[in-house]
Design a protein around this motif. Structure first.
Motif, PDB file in Angstrom:
ATOM      1  N   VAL A 154       0.854  -1.196   0.000  1.00  0.00           N
ATOM      2  CA  VAL A 154       0.000   0.000   0.000  1.00  0.00           C
ATOM      3  C   VAL A 154       0.887   1.242   0.000  1.00  0.00           C
ATOM      4  O   VAL A 154       1.891   1.299   0.727  1.00  0.00           O
ATOM      5  N   ILE A 155       0.531   2.202  -0.819  1.00  0.00           N
ATOM      6  CA  ILE A 155       1.250   3.485  -0.833  1.00  0.00           C
ATOM      7  C   ILE A 155       0.192   4.586  -0.794  1.00  0.00           C
ATOM      8  O   ILE A 155      -0.801   4.522  -1.535  1.00  0.00           O
ATOM      9  N   GLN A 156       0.395   5.579   0.072  1.00  0.00           N
ATOM     10  CA  GLN A 156      -0.620   6.618   0.262  1.00  0.00           C
ATOM     11  C   GLN A 156      -0.009   8.017   0.236  1.00  0.00           C
ATOM     12  O   GLN A 156       1.192   8.185   0.423  1.00  0.00           O
ATOM     13  N   ASN A 157      -0.879   8.998   0.047  1.00  0.00           N
ATOM     14  CA  ASN A 157      -0.569  10.421   0.235  1.00  0.00           C
ATOM     15  C   ASN A 157       0.683  10.849  -0.527  1.00  0.00           C
ATOM     16  O   ASN A 157       0.804  10.586  -1.707  1.00  0.00           O
ATOM     17  N   ASP A 158       1.620  11.535   0.185  1.00  0.00           N
ATOM     18  CA  ASP A 158       2.755  12.102  -0.545  1.00  0.00           C
ATOM     19  C   ASP A 158       3.665  11.022  -1.118  1.00  0.00           C
ATOM     20  O   ASP A 158       4.307  11.234  -2.157  1.00  0.00           O
ATOM     21  N   ALA A 159       3.738   9.855  -0.473  1.00  0.00           N
ATOM     22  CA  ALA A 159       4.557   8.767  -1.041  1.00  0.00           C
ATOM     23  C   ALA A 159       3.944   8.293  -2.362  1.00  0.00           C
ATOM     24  O   ALA A 159       4.662   7.992  -3.328  1.00  0.00           O
ATOM     25  N   LEU A 160       2.616   8.271  -2.431  1.00  0.00           N
ATOM     26  CA  LEU A 160       1.953   7.866  -3.675  1.00  0.00           C
ATOM     27  C   LEU A 160       2.155   8.926  -4.759  1.00  0.00           C
ATOM     28  O   LEU A 160       2.358   8.599  -5.938  1.00  0.00           O
ATOM     29  N   ALA A 161       2.133  10.199  -4.342  1.00  0.00           N
ATOM     30  CA  ALA A 161       2.370  11.283  -5.309  1.00  0.00           C
ATOM     31  C   ALA A 161       3.756  11.125  -5.936  1.00  0.00           C
ATOM     32  O   ALA A 161       3.926  11.283  -7.149  1.00  0.00           O
ATOM     33  N   ILE A 162       4.746  10.809  -5.114  1.00  0.00           N
ATOM     34  CA  ILE A 162       6.106  10.629  -5.647  1.00  0.00           C
ATOM     35  C   ILE A 162       6.172   9.382  -6.528  1.00  0.00           C
ATOM     36  O   ILE A 162       6.798   9.380  -7.592  1.00  0.00           O
ATOM     37  N   PHE A 163       5.505   8.322  -6.102  1.00  0.00           N
ATOM     38  CA  PHE A 163       5.503   7.072  -6.872  1.00  0.00           C
ATOM     39  C   PHE A 163       4.950   7.311  -8.282  1.00  0.00           C
ATOM     40  O   PHE A 163       5.489   6.807  -9.264  1.00  0.00           O
ATOM     41  N   LEU A 164       3.898   8.117  -8.383  1.00  0.00           N
ATOM     42  CA  LEU A 164       3.234   8.287  -9.681  1.00  0.00           C
ATOM     43  C   LEU A 164       3.736   9.489 -10.480  1.00  0.00           C
ATOM     44  O   LEU A 164       3.806   9.445 -11.705  1.00  0.00           O
ATOM     45  N   ALA A 165       4.043  10.568  -9.775  1.00  0.00           N
ATOM     46  CA  ALA A 165       4.357  11.819 -10.482  1.00  0.00           C
ATOM     47  C   ALA A 165       5.815  12.233 -10.352  1.00  0.00           C
ATOM     48  O   ALA A 165       6.239  13.196 -10.989  1.00  0.00           O
ATOM     49  N   GLY A 166       6.585  11.527  -9.521  1.00  0.00           N
ATOM     50  CA  GLY A 166       8.001  11.835  -9.380  1.00  0.00           C
ATOM     51  C   GLY A 166       8.229  13.093  -8.572  1.00  0.00           C
ATOM     52  O   GLY A 166       7.305  13.718  -8.056  1.00  0.00           O
ATOM     53  N   ASP A 167       9.492  13.452  -8.468  1.00  0.00           N
ATOM     54  CA  ASP A 167       9.851  14.612  -7.660  1.00  0.00           C
ATOM     55  C   ASP A 167      10.315  15.775  -8.513  1.00  0.00           C
ATOM     56  O   ASP A 167      10.850  16.756  -8.004  1.00  0.00           O
ATOM     57  N   GLY A 168      10.129  15.668  -9.831  1.00  0.00           N
ATOM     58  CA  GLY A 168      10.512  16.765 -10.712  1.00  0.00           C
ATOM     59  C   GLY A 168      11.963  16.733 -11.137  1.00  0.00           C
ATOM     60  O   GLY A 168      12.371  17.478 -12.024  1.00  0.00           O
ATOM     61  N   LEU A 169      12.771  15.879 -10.524  1.00  0.00           N
ATOM     62  CA  LEU A 169      14.194  15.833 -10.892  1.00  0.00           C
ATOM     63  C   LEU A 169      14.425  15.029 -12.161  1.00  0.00           C
ATOM     64  O   LEU A 169      15.303  15.342 -12.953  1.00  0.00           O
ATOM     65  N   THR A 170      13.683  13.975 -12.308  1.00  0.00           N
ATOM     66  CA  THR A 170      13.865  13.132 -13.492  1.00  0.00           C
ATOM     67  C   THR A 170      12.499  12.857 -14.113  1.00  0.00           C
ATOM     68  O   THR A 170      11.481  12.981 -13.450  1.00  0.00           O
ATOM     69  N   SER A 171      12.511  12.464 -15.370  1.00  0.00           N
ATOM     70  CA  SER A 171      11.240  12.156 -16.029  1.00  0.00           C
ATOM     71  C   SER A 171      10.721  10.826 -15.507  1.00  0.00           C
ATOM     72  O   SER A 171      11.485   9.900 -15.263  1.00  0.00           O
ATOM     73  N   THR A 172       9.428  10.735 -15.328  1.00  0.00           N
ATOM     74  CA  THR A 172       8.867   9.480 -14.842  1.00  0.00           C
ATOM     75  C   THR A 172       8.600   8.550 -16.026  1.00  0.00           C
ATOM     76  O   THR A 172       8.582   8.974 -17.181  1.00  0.00           O
ATOM     77  N   THR A 173       8.363   7.300 -15.705  1.00  0.00           N
ATOM     78  CA  THR A 173       8.081   6.321 -16.750  1.00  0.00           C
ATOM     79  C   THR A 173       6.836   6.707 -17.542  1.00  0.00           C
ATOM     80  O   THR A 173       6.833   6.663 -18.779  1.00  0.00           O
ATOM     81  N   LEU A 174       5.764   7.108 -16.828  1.00  0.00           N
ATOM     82  CA  LEU A 174       4.521   7.440 -17.523  1.00  0.00           C
ATOM     83  C   LEU A 174       4.728   8.612 -18.482  1.00  0.00           C
ATOM     84  O   LEU A 174       4.254   8.609 -19.608  1.00  0.00           O
ATOM     85  N   ARG A 175       5.430   9.619 -17.999  1.00  0.00           N
ATOM     86  CA  ARG A 175       5.645  10.813 -18.826  1.00  0.00           C
ATOM     87  C   ARG A 175       6.560  10.491 -20.015  1.00  0.00           C
ATOM     88  O   ARG A 175       6.343  10.958 -21.128  1.00  0.00           O
ATOM     89  N   THR A 176       7.594   9.692 -19.762  1.00  0.00           N
ATOM     90  CA  THR A 176       8.547   9.373 -20.830  1.00  0.00           C
ATOM     91  C   THR A 176       7.869   8.573 -21.935  1.00  0.00           C
ATOM     92  O   THR A 176       7.985   8.887 -23.125  1.00  0.00           O
ATOM     93  N   LEU A 177       7.154   7.527 -21.540  1.00  0.00           N
ATOM     94  CA  LEU A 177       6.607   6.617 -22.548  1.00  0.00           C
ATOM     95  C   LEU A 177       5.414   7.215 -23.293  1.00  0.00           C
ATOM     96  O   LEU A 177       5.082   6.762 -24.392  1.00  0.00           O
ATOM     97  N   SER A 178       4.775   8.247 -22.710  1.00  0.00           N
ATOM     98  CA  SER A 178       3.637   8.862 -23.407  1.00  0.00           C
ATOM     99  C   SER A 178       4.033  10.167 -24.102  1.00  0.00           C
ATOM    100  O   SER A 178       3.172  10.913 -24.551  1.00  0.00           O
ATOM    101  N   SER A 179       5.332  10.403 -24.215  1.00  0.00           N
ATOM    102  CA  SER A 179       5.792  11.666 -24.791  1.00  0.00           C
ATOM    103  C   SER A 179       5.896  11.595 -26.316  1.00  0.00           C
ATOM    104  O   SER A 179       6.416  10.625 -26.886  1.00  0.00           O
ATOM    105  N   ALA A 180       5.411  12.642 -26.970  1.00  0.00           N
ATOM    106  CA  ALA A 180       5.500  12.692 -28.439  1.00  0.00           C
ATOM    107  C   ALA A 180       6.957  12.744 -28.886  1.00  0.00           C
ATOM    108  O   ALA A 180       7.320  12.160 -29.920  1.00  0.00           O
ATOM    109  N   SER A 181       7.795  13.412 -28.121  1.00  0.00           N
ATOM    110  CA  SER A 181       9.202  13.485 -28.529  1.00  0.00           C
ATOM    111  C   SER A 181       9.860  12.117 -28.413  1.00  0.00           C
ATOM    112  O   SER A 181      10.659  11.718 -29.258  1.00  0.00           O
TER     113      SER A 181
END
Lengths: 465, 438
Positions: free
Chosen positions: B230-257
């Motif tokens: 189980v992952i909740q709250n801010d830990a879940l936010a980091i798991f899904l959206a990252g911390d802004g330092l690196t591109s996340t898997t979801l963002r990378t794989l759905s990117s037009a570039s």
């Protein structure tokens, strides 16, 4: 060494700094000015496109007062003399200072410094640099039919800084260059994997040559990743490649010994001075004067001249790395590690080039000692835990070692975790050659700075997952 | 100076397009160590970021376009800067593409009145709130804190007639709590950035971190675990959206570039997962229109208006997200910056996702999955093994798995929240992940 040519506005303001400092020091016991300009260019070429972009430049002046208690600063964008004088007046007029504080008397220091370069990147046109990228990209793009894209990147960053206080007038140009190759390969299932190889340093274009051996090695490792497995979690006998050794060093006795963290009571190392923290083969240093290191400079952002700091000697923790504030508050000698991301940010105690010093064992002799283990080949990220002394280093991949030989079996990614003294205490051999690799270091998730980390191969035991 | 730059750009006949971003920022910073303020700083910055486009030809005679960029500081030499940018634009050869056209920009609230009124005074109040909340927690001490507040105004103009402005604020707070028992010392470190001071929720944040800090004193070594996590709250936010330092898997794989570069295997209309979906169906938006969202804006860096874009619906890719250029290359509408990672509310109550036994991960050292494969091995700073009605804290070990496989076998809560760059369920249960012990 080349002659230092500062940007014109910076050079003009430098001439007026003695007056600014004298005026500031009429009220503040310590007053200093840092002029900082950072600029650069990055370019890339791949199978589908190319680009040349400016690195967002920063240019500004930091005015600092200190009374032994609180650092007050005013950061002014640009190098306009009137704006800087106004900022200085506002800074001292709005503050009260401890009249009893007397800064330690320092000898006069004056000098201009430029990174040592054979081929100054500024001597080549953008076209010439872009053509170098295109040529390298041509060499790698058709090496194998499984390559879906091959990317070559080139970055150059130029930092000019001037530091002045009542006894110092220092200026430097730091030139950093970085060349990167990335190969993306696709397997029969369409899944894409990649690996990279980079050359870099503080210096000129001569540092960036990619050999046929380099290209062969990145092709082999990229294709190897198509068959990569996940490693069975557990403790393994491990040989770390120099970059991985460096990342372990950076995350453990780099971040862990930044003395601003001592002050914040965030560093376990503060309680371990002169105590054993690793095997007696372990020697760790931070050295901004390391020749061509990506984290090298001549003086830090608080005017301290670069020199070698021995952090761990024969397994014993000796001292940390400092910025001005923490060294004064903790009453310890300065090291040249007061660094800022740019003029808009505060200085902290930060690493420069941090590394395990070389030992005596050839890597072949280390391999011969491993019947069943892992060669950790390429690091991808790390995170510090200065209070808990935990390690997190993620390796892009590692290779199996069987009966003293590296096999074709590849595991990816691999996380190294564990308790720092336990991991460092398990080191039983230290390689006889060391290398530095470039990196970007944050304080937490911000304050990003160029650094280098490295060392020799290390033979140790570590938990992998 | 903006007018002079625009006039100079309009006068150039060698350019096929251009844009200027005039950014003015002012900020305050306060740094504290355990017993006192260590430093106070004020920062002002103004800059003009210019991008120019030029048409040319590739060596084989095909039409091409290139871009060059340059930043001018107040008082800088406009003509020399434009010459440099135009020179670079002429060297770069890419397939033809357009630049964003004039469109209406949505109104998105981005600025906090409190911060705008007096950023330094606001920070002093935030620091005081932080100290008060920490003092109210038994068994923990606040050992350091940093508070930043920035006000940024952006005026964007381009050669296609876009002329738009936005004002945004950011408040960044970083604090460390420590707990001691005998010679044992533990700490937690929290960084959070919000547009508004009122969204910092310092009381709840400090209370949660204080609990974690105290629990770490009694943390066991990590268990060996292969099962629900189980992952909740801010830990879940980091798991899904990252911390802004690196591109996340979801963002990378759905990117037009990334699609244009042939690095993502994803195809529109196809499942994004590698196998059977055993959990709740997965839907994802990229949303820049959430009021006071950390990554919301009226328009992005190239002037594309804020949108809420459906990226994945019921496990299938709907569209790639990307800039005008890559949208042109893929022949799809441009979406601009990704924005907030938004997931729909799930169908299950959060408490129903807490069926024992399970492991909950509350803090990672750095959750940083490999962006193309989605594989991860991340050290755990604090987790709990929850079984037989008891939550036993543990520290260390690694959470091992693959992001896509984890999302394909997850249940999501009805309860949602906005946390920085993530909006969606506050609780997720990933049915099959491993904890590897140290």
């Amino acid at each position: 060494m080349s002659e230092l040519k500062l940007p014109q506005a910076m050079a003009e303001l430098r001439r007026g700094l003695p007056n600014v400092i004298a005026a500031g020091q009429e009220k503040a016991p310590y007053f200093a000015a840092l002029l900082s300009s950072k600029q650069g260019v990055r370019m890339f070429v791949d199978n589908r496109e190319e680009g040349v972009n400016e690195m967002p430049p920063t240019a500004g002046t930091v005015l600092t007062t200190f009374d032994g208690d609180v650092v007050l600063e005013r950061a002014v964008g640009g190098f306009d003399k009137q704006e800087v004088e106004k900022g200085a007046r506002e800074l001292v007029s709005s503050a009260t200072f401890d009249p009893n504080y007397k800064p330690e008397a320092k000898p006069e220091r004056r000098g201009d410094f430029v990174s040592s370069m054979k081929i100054d990147p500024h001597s080549l046109s953008v076209q010439e640099k872009l053509d170098r990228c295109r040529e390298l990209q041509k060499r790698i793009k058709a090496l194998d039919e499984r390559i879906v894209n091959a990317r070559v990147g080139y970055n150059e960053g130029t930092e000019y800084s001037v530091f002045a206080n009542s006894t110092s007038d220092l200026a430097q140009r730091i030139q950093r260059v970085h060349m990167l190759m990335v190969l993306f390969v696709a397997g029969p299932d369409g899944q894409v994997r990649y690996d990279w190889l980079s050359k870099s340093g503080t210096g000129g274009m001569e540092l960036l040559e990619m050999t046929d051996e380099d290209i062969e090695s990145i092709l082999k490792s990229s294709l190897g990743l198509l068959k990569a497995e996940r490693i069975e979690p557990g403790e393994y006998q491990v040989i770390s490649a120099p970059g991985v050794s460096g990342t372990i060093c950076h995350e453990s006795f780099g971040h862990g010994v930044e003395t601003d963290m001592f002050l914040k009571e965030r560093a376990m190392a503060a309680h371990f001075i002169d105590k054993t923290v690793g095997s007696d083969l372990v020697n760790i240093a931070d050295n901004p004067a390391f020749e061509n290191g990506f984290g090298s400079y001549f003086f830090d952002d608080e005017g301290q001249m670069a020199s070698d700091t021995k952090i761990v000697k024969e397994g014993i923790f000796k001292r940390g790395i400092t910025d001005l504030y923490s060294s004064e508050a903790l009453d310890i000698n300065r090291s040249a590690n007061g660094r800022r991301q740019d003029y808009s940010r505060k200085a902290y105690a930060r690493m420069s080039n941090t590394y395990f010093e070389a030992g005596e064992t050839p890597v072949e002799d280390m391999l011969a000692q491993v019947d069943n283990g892992i060669y950790l080949d390429r690091w991808s990220s790390g995170m510090e835990d200065p209070q808990g002394w935990g390690i997190q280093v993620t390796c892009h991949f590692g290779r199996e070692i069987k009966n003293g030989k590296i096999t074709d079996r590849v595991f990816a990614p691999i996380g190294i975790s564990g308790y720092v003294p336990k991991v460092l205490g398990s080191i039983t051999a230290v390689g006889n050659e060391m290398y530095l690799e470039p990196g970007t270091c944050g304080k937490g998730n911000k304050e990003l700075l160029p650094v280098a980390s490295g060392g020799p191969h290390l033979l140790m035991r570590a938990p992998l997952g | 100076m903006l007018d002079k730059i625009v006039s100079a750009l309009k006068a150039r006949k060698d350019l096929t397009g251009w844009s200027v971003r005039h950014v003015n920022s002012t900020g305050a910073q306060v740094y504290a160590v355990p017993k006192q303020v260590e430093a106070r700083r004020g920062v002002d910055e103004e800059k003009f970021r210019i991008v120019v486009f030029r048409r040319s030809q590739t060596p084989d005679g095909s039409p091409a376009i290139g871009s060059g960029d340059v930043t001018i500081l107040p008082g800088g030499d406009i003509s020399a800067a434009l010459d440099q940018a135009a020179l670079v634009a002429g060297l770069v050869k890419n397939p033809l593409h357009t630049i964003p056209a004039k469109k209406s920009m949505p109104d998105v609230d981005l600025a906090d009145r409190e911060v705008k009124k007096d950023s330094l005074a606001t920070l002093e109040t935030v620091m005081s709130e932080l100290r008060k909340n920490a003092a109210a927690q038994a068994g923990v001490d606040l050992t350091s804190a940093e508070c930043f507040a920035d006000i940024e105004t952006t005026h964007f103009v381009n050669s296609n007639g876009i002329d738009a402005e936005q004002e945004a604020t950011d408040v960044h707070v970083e604090f460390v709590l420590q707990s001691r028992e005998g010679d044992k010392n533990t700490e937690t470190h929290r960084e959070l950035t919000r547009r508004r001071v009122s969204d910092l929720n310092l009381t709840a944040e400090v209370e949660r971190r204080a609990r974690y800090t105290r629990d770490l004193l009694h943390a066991s070594p990590p268990p060996t675990w292969d099962g629900p996590v189980v992952i909740q709250n801010d830990a879940l936010a980091i798991f899904l959206a990252g911390d802004g330092l690196t591109s996340t898997t979801l963002r990378t794989l759905s990117s037009a570039s990334t699609k244009y570069s042939k690095v993502t295997p994803w195809e529109v209309g196809q499942s994004v997962f590698r196998g059977e979906v055993k959990g709740d169906p997965f839907t994802l938006w990229g949303n820049r229109r959430i009021p006071f969202g950390n990554v919301s804006n009226r328009f992005d860096a190239e002037g594309l208006p804020a949108q809420r874009v459906e990226i994945i619906r019921d496990n299938k890719l709907v569209t790639f997200h990307g800039a005008q250029r890559y949208a042109d290359y893929l022949e799809q509408p441009p979406t601009g910056d990704f924005g907030t990672v938004e997931l729909p509310a799930g169908k299950r109550k959060a408490e129903s996702l807490l069926t024992e036994p399970y492991v909950e991960i509350c803090m990672f050292s750095w959750f940083n999955p490999e962006p193309v494969s989605g594989d991860f091995s991340s050290e755990i700073r604090l987790g709990y093994l929850v079984e037989n009605g008891k939550a036993t804290p543990f520290k260390g070990g690694q959470l091992v798995g693959n992001m896509l496989d984890a999302l394909a076998n997850a249940y999501w809560s009805q309860e949602t929240e906005l946390i920085g760059n993530y909006m969606g369920p506050s609780t997720a249960r990933f049915n099959q992940l491993k904890v590897a012990p140290t």
